[in-house]
Design a protein around this motif. Sequence first.
Motif, PDB file in Angstrom:
ATOM      1  N   GLU A   1      -7.481   7.997  -5.623  1.00  0.00           N
ATOM      2  CA  GLU A   1      -6.624   7.904  -4.450  1.00  0.00           C
ATOM      3  C   GLU A   1      -6.998   8.923  -3.375  1.00  0.00           C
ATOM      4  O   GLU A   1      -6.248   9.141  -2.420  1.00  0.00           O
ATOM      5  N   ASN A   2      -8.117   9.590  -3.587  1.00  0.00           N
ATOM      6  CA  ASN A   2      -8.604  10.573  -2.612  1.00  0.00           C
ATOM      7  C   ASN A   2      -7.643  11.732  -2.354  1.00  0.00           C
ATOM      8  O   ASN A   2      -7.533  12.204  -1.225  1.00  0.00           O
ATOM      9  N   LEU A   3      -6.977  12.166  -3.389  1.00  0.00           N
ATOM     10  CA  LEU A   3      -6.066  13.291  -3.223  1.00  0.00           C
ATOM     11  C   LEU A   3      -6.692  14.594  -3.720  1.00  0.00           C
ATOM     12  O   LEU A   3      -6.270  15.673  -3.326  1.00  0.00           O
TER      13      LEU A   3
ATOM     14  N   PHE B   1       0.830   4.160  -2.677  1.00  0.00           N
ATOM     15  CA  PHE B   1       0.594   5.546  -2.289  1.00  0.00           C
ATOM     16  C   PHE B   1       1.623   6.473  -2.929  1.00  0.00           C
ATOM     17  O   PHE B   1       1.278   7.483  -3.548  1.00  0.00           O
ATOM     18  N   PHE B   2       2.897   6.114  -2.820  1.00  0.00           N
ATOM     19  CA  PHE B   2       3.954   6.956  -3.379  1.00  0.00           C
ATOM     20  C   PHE B   2       3.916   6.960  -4.906  1.00  0.00           C
ATOM     21  O   PHE B   2       4.377   7.897  -5.541  1.00  0.00           O
ATOM     22  N   LYS B   3       3.347   5.912  -5.474  1.00  0.00           N
ATOM     23  CA  LYS B   3       3.255   5.827  -6.926  1.00  0.00           C
ATOM     24  C   LYS B   3       2.451   6.999  -7.490  1.00  0.00           C
ATOM     25  O   LYS B   3       2.752   7.500  -8.569  1.00  0.00           O
TER      26      LYS B   3
ATOM     27  N   ASP C   1      -6.839  17.136   0.695  1.00  0.00           N
ATOM     28  CA  ASP C   1      -6.114  16.810   1.916  1.00  0.00           C
ATOM     29  C   ASP C   1      -4.974  17.807   2.126  1.00  0.00           C
ATOM     30  O   ASP C   1      -4.105  17.962   1.285  1.00  0.00           O
TER      31      ASP C   1
ATOM     32  N   HIS D   1      -2.734  17.407   4.088  1.00  0.00           N
ATOM     33  CA  HIS D   1      -1.630  16.478   4.230  1.00  0.00           C
ATOM     34  C   HIS D   1      -0.636  16.546   3.072  1.00  0.00           C
ATOM     35  O   HIS D   1       0.574  16.430   3.245  1.00  0.00           O
TER      36      HIS D   1
ATOM     37  N   PHE E   1       2.481   9.951  -6.502  1.00  0.00           N
ATOM     38  CA  PHE E   1       3.329  11.147  -6.520  1.00  0.00           C
ATOM     39  C   PHE E   1       4.524  11.016  -7.470  1.00  0.00           C
ATOM     40  O   PHE E   1       5.325  11.930  -7.575  1.00  0.00           O
TER      41      PHE E   1
ATOM     42  N   GLU F   1       0.825  -1.216   0.000  1.00  0.00           N
ATOM     43  CA  GLU F   1       0.000   0.000   0.000  1.00  0.00           C
ATOM     44  C   GLU F   1       0.850   1.253   0.000  1.00  0.00           C
ATOM     45  O   GLU F   1       0.527   2.243  -0.658  1.00  0.00           O
TER      46      GLU F   1
END
Lengths: 109, 109
Positions: free
Chosen positions: A75-77, A28-30, A93, A95, A32, A24
């Motif tokens: 990805e909910n970004l 996730f980093f993928k 986000d 974040h 970006f 995961e």
Amino acid sequence: MTHDHDTIVKSTRDSMPNMDTMFELADFFKVFSDSTRIRIMCALFEQELSVCCIAETLSMEQSTISHQLRILRRENLVKVRKDGKQSYYSLADEHIKQIFEMGLEHISE
Amino acid sequence: MTHDHDTIVKSTRDSMPNMDTMFELADFFKVFSDSTRIRIMCALFEQELSVCCIAETLSMEQSTISHQLRILRRENLVKVRKDGKQSYYSLADEHIKQIFEMGLEHISE
DNA sequence: TGAACATATGAACAAACATTCATACGTTGA
DNA sequence: TCAACGTATGAATGTTTGTTCATATGTTCA
């Protein structure tokens, strides 16, 4: 491998996160890891923008931007707000900025 | 696009980081976007490890690990210490843990 | 209602990338 | 010195992924 590494291998395995977690994390980093997506998110730092506005800002095709926004959405970004003909995208986000900062910090070393 | 977005496009562009910076940022995150590399870095959190030890820990081929370590080395995320036949790899940067933490935080949401 | 516009999406294509295989290089110890 | 071992790396292969093209869907306004 001839020499005995069994102890090290075992304790290393035990200290590592779950397989699932590590996969995961990579996924996730993928998100970006592509410059187009990075540029889209940078464009959205200031304010929400329509798809065609993003496309023009980046000098890229509308279709390309739509495809990438789809991934960011999945990805909910980013989140969408529809208004008439247009879709306005914004960062989902706060974040994200922190993650960017962290990357920038490493780059500048 | 018919309606006038020139002002927004211009100010958005001005607010964004340099092109180079955004490309570098994507390249940086690209290193973290592969599960094998993530797993290698996780294995190195506790202590330095030899190549074959990493390979056995992950149950992957030595060649695969070597190729990925090469990438991590190129990006200055791991460092090597040679001792006789073996190469011992360790994390080059305490920073990495922070980046992991940040990703984990997002995942757990 | 129909034309212009904004967005989304499937298919095709090309480029990037991870893994495997084979093998080369360097080190150790018999 | 030679065999065994640990590591590195080039070439080949299959997969993933980003972009483009064509087009469908939905909205506005004349």
